[in-house]
Write a protein that holds these residues in place. Sequence first.
Motif, PDB file in Angstrom:
ATOM      1  N   LYS A  70       0.805  -1.227   0.000  1.00 49.21           N
ATOM      2  CA  LYS A  70       0.000   0.000   0.000  1.00 49.21           C
ATOM      3  C   LYS A  70       0.834   1.270   0.000  1.00 49.21           C
ATOM      4  O   LYS A  70       0.421   2.285  -0.557  1.00 49.21           O
ATOM      5  N   CYS A  71       1.981   1.248   0.662  1.00 51.29           N
ATOM      6  CA  CYS A  71       2.773   2.471   0.837  1.00 51.29           C
ATOM      7  C   CYS A  71       4.011   2.524  -0.061  1.00 51.29           C
ATOM      8  O   CYS A  71       4.576   3.607  -0.253  1.00 51.29           O
ATOM      9  N   HIS A  72       4.460   1.384  -0.577  1.00 53.58           N
ATOM     10  CA  HIS A  72       5.718   1.360  -1.328  1.00 53.58           C
ATOM     11  C   HIS A  72       5.557   0.712  -2.702  1.00 53.58           C
ATOM     12  O   HIS A  72       6.517   0.153  -3.239  1.00 53.58           O
ATOM     13  N   GLU A  73       4.366   0.810  -3.241  1.00 47.23           N
ATOM     14  CA  GLU A  73       4.118   0.264  -4.581  1.00 47.23           C
ATOM     15  C   GLU A  73       4.979   1.002  -5.608  1.00 47.23           C
ATOM     16  O   GLU A  73       5.047   2.227  -5.613  1.00 47.23           O
ATOM     17  N   CYS A  90       7.440   1.582   8.768  1.00 46.32           N
ATOM     18  CA  CYS A  90       6.902   2.409   7.678  1.00 46.32           C
ATOM     19  C   CYS A  90       6.321   3.723   8.203  1.00 46.32           C
ATOM     20  O   CYS A  90       5.475   3.736   9.091  1.00 46.32           O
ATOM     21  N   GLY A  91       6.801   4.833   7.619  1.00 44.58           N
ATOM     22  CA  GLY A  91       6.256   6.140   7.963  1.00 44.58           C
ATOM     23  C   GLY A  91       6.784   6.744   9.241  1.00 44.58           C
ATOM     24  O   GLY A  91       6.383   7.857   9.604  1.00 44.58           O
ATOM     25  N   ASN A  92       7.699   6.062   9.957  1.00 46.81           N
ATOM     26  CA  ASN A  92       8.208   6.661  11.199  1.00 46.81           C
ATOM     27  C   ASN A  92       9.299   7.681  10.883  1.00 46.81           C
ATOM     28  O   ASN A  92       9.463   8.111   9.736  1.00 46.81           O
ATOM     29  N   GLY A  93      10.075   8.085  11.895  1.00 50.62           N
ATOM     30  CA  GLY A  93      11.055   9.151  11.717  1.00 50.62           C
ATOM     31  C   GLY A  93      12.131   8.866  10.689  1.00 50.62           C
ATOM     32  O   GLY A  93      12.844   9.779  10.262  1.00 50.62           O
ATOM     33  N   LYS A  94      12.279   7.607  10.264  1.00 45.20           N
ATOM     34  CA  LYS A  94      13.298   7.254   9.277  1.00 45.20           C
ATOM     35  C   LYS A  94      12.854   7.517   7.844  1.00 45.20           C
ATOM     36  O   LYS A  94      13.648   7.379   6.916  1.00 45.20           O
ATOM     37  N   PHE A  95      11.575   7.866   7.669  1.00 48.82           N
ATOM     38  CA  PHE A  95      11.027   7.984   6.317  1.00 48.82           C
ATOM     39  C   PHE A  95      10.739   9.429   5.890  1.00 48.82           C
ATOM     40  O   PHE A  95      10.046   9.648   4.906  1.00 48.82           O
ATOM     41  N   ALA A  96      11.249  10.398   6.600  1.00 51.62           N
ATOM     42  CA  ALA A  96      11.139  11.811   6.221  1.00 51.62           C
ATOM     43  C   ALA A  96       9.706  12.180   5.854  1.00 51.62           C
ATOM     44  O   ALA A  96       8.820  12.144   6.691  1.00 51.62           O
ATOM     45  N   ASP A  97       9.466  12.512   4.603  1.00 53.86           N
ATOM     46  CA  ASP A  97       8.150  12.997   4.165  1.00 53.86           C
ATOM     47  C   ASP A  97       7.292  11.896   3.539  1.00 53.86           C
ATOM     48  O   ASP A  97       6.474  12.161   2.651  1.00 53.86           O
ATOM     49  N   ALA A  98       7.470  10.657   3.969  1.00 56.71           N
ATOM     50  CA  ALA A  98       6.686   9.541   3.420  1.00 56.71           C
ATOM     51  C   ALA A  98       5.925   8.860   4.552  1.00 56.71           C
ATOM     52  O   ALA A  98       6.366   7.840   5.078  1.00 56.71           O
ATOM     53  N   PRO A  99       4.777   9.406   4.962  1.00 56.16           N
ATOM     54  CA  PRO A  99       4.016   8.806   6.070  1.00 56.16           C
ATOM     55  C   PRO A  99       3.381   7.479   5.668  1.00 56.16           C
ATOM     56  O   PRO A  99       3.160   7.206   4.490  1.00 56.16           O
ATOM     57  N   CYS A 100       3.102   6.674   6.670  1.00 56.85           N
ATOM     58  CA  CYS A 100       2.412   5.404   6.424  1.00 56.85           C
ATOM     59  C   CYS A 100       0.952   5.697   6.078  1.00 56.85           C
ATOM     60  O   CYS A 100       0.286   6.478   6.748  1.00 56.85           O
TER      61      CYS A 100
END
Length: 389
Positions: A70-73, A90-100
């Motif tokens: 759903k998030c990384h297609e 997924c979507g935590n602080g390691k993913f910058a502007d890519a929320p879950c």
Amino acid sequence: MCEEATVSLADVVQEDEQLQEEASAVLAGSDSERCSYPQGYVKRQALYACNTCTPKGGQAAGVCLACSYKCHEGHQLFELYTKRNFRCDCGNGKFADAPCKLFHAKDDVNGLNKYSHNFFGEYCTCRRPYPDPEDQEDDEMIQCVLCEDWLHGRHLGCDVPDHVESWEMICEACMNTHAFLWRYAARLAGKRRENVLRDLTDPPASDPVPGAAVESDAAKETTADETDGATEPSRKRVCPEEAEAKPGCGLEALQNAGAERPGSGAVFWPPGWRSRLCRCDACQASLAAAGLSFLPDESDTVLAYEKKGRSEEGGAPGHDPLMSALDNLSRVQQLEIIHGYNDMKSELKDFLQGFVAEGKVVTSADIRQFFERQQSRKRRRADDRFHCA
């Protein structure tokens, strides 16, 4: 001119069924619709690393099966197979502007997650990708029970046993990090399955592992498929009360008995070996301190996880996308489409079975000819209805 390699339809069908079974074993044990984050540190689940969102040079992160869909297609994902005690990043602080997209209220960091070079697409002591376009050698990769890294068979420093899928492997680095395992290896590793089973069910009087538990149901189920047709003789079992009544530490007894094995190379452990580990208070405390509390747990094994996945997938009702599209049609329209669809499936099955029976290869021209006949038949039926008015 060299002939192009061909395969029969039967080969294609068999390979497809094998791939579906493998996918069911790994993926059916994980949820493909809901992010696993609310479940906390999941005992075991299928995981992926996204090279698009968290490339090498940044922080390692792992995402669950649902988030990979759903998030990384369309992203470049590294398949990590399964890992234990992991919480979706997924979507935590390691993913910058890519929320879950599936679950928003996540902590910035999952402090108990463990990461390795696998999360950047590197495997084994050679730190190569998999598949490796530069590696021309046909070699299987085997996962270590402890660090969960995947290693090439040729880099293990030991022989790989037959039917390796029923054994568990601990790499040399992990064996040396947890050196007490060499004592157990001297007693249990490398034994034939029937010899380990004998020790499990009928320990000798001089059994040097008095604190070990008896074989669990999970171990019995795992070993049942590996008898190679031989029938095990019935043996007297030791009840849990008797096992608990044995005094002392099994690991200490091994040391006193001089159990020793050269400390080099990976070690392969046969089915049931986990239930032979000492369960005394001191050993359980040591395992907890080393982060190895999972080790005596037979249900922790990948085989147990895969069995659960196959069972859940096998029990789920089949899903036909066409049937879902019929909800908004009238009853008459539904019946017409269903009959037509079933007729086409039946005819296609009969058509392909002819190729299977004769061992022929199905070509694109054959498939095109089949559907052209279907279209021609459909036009004739339409013309007949028009002229019969």
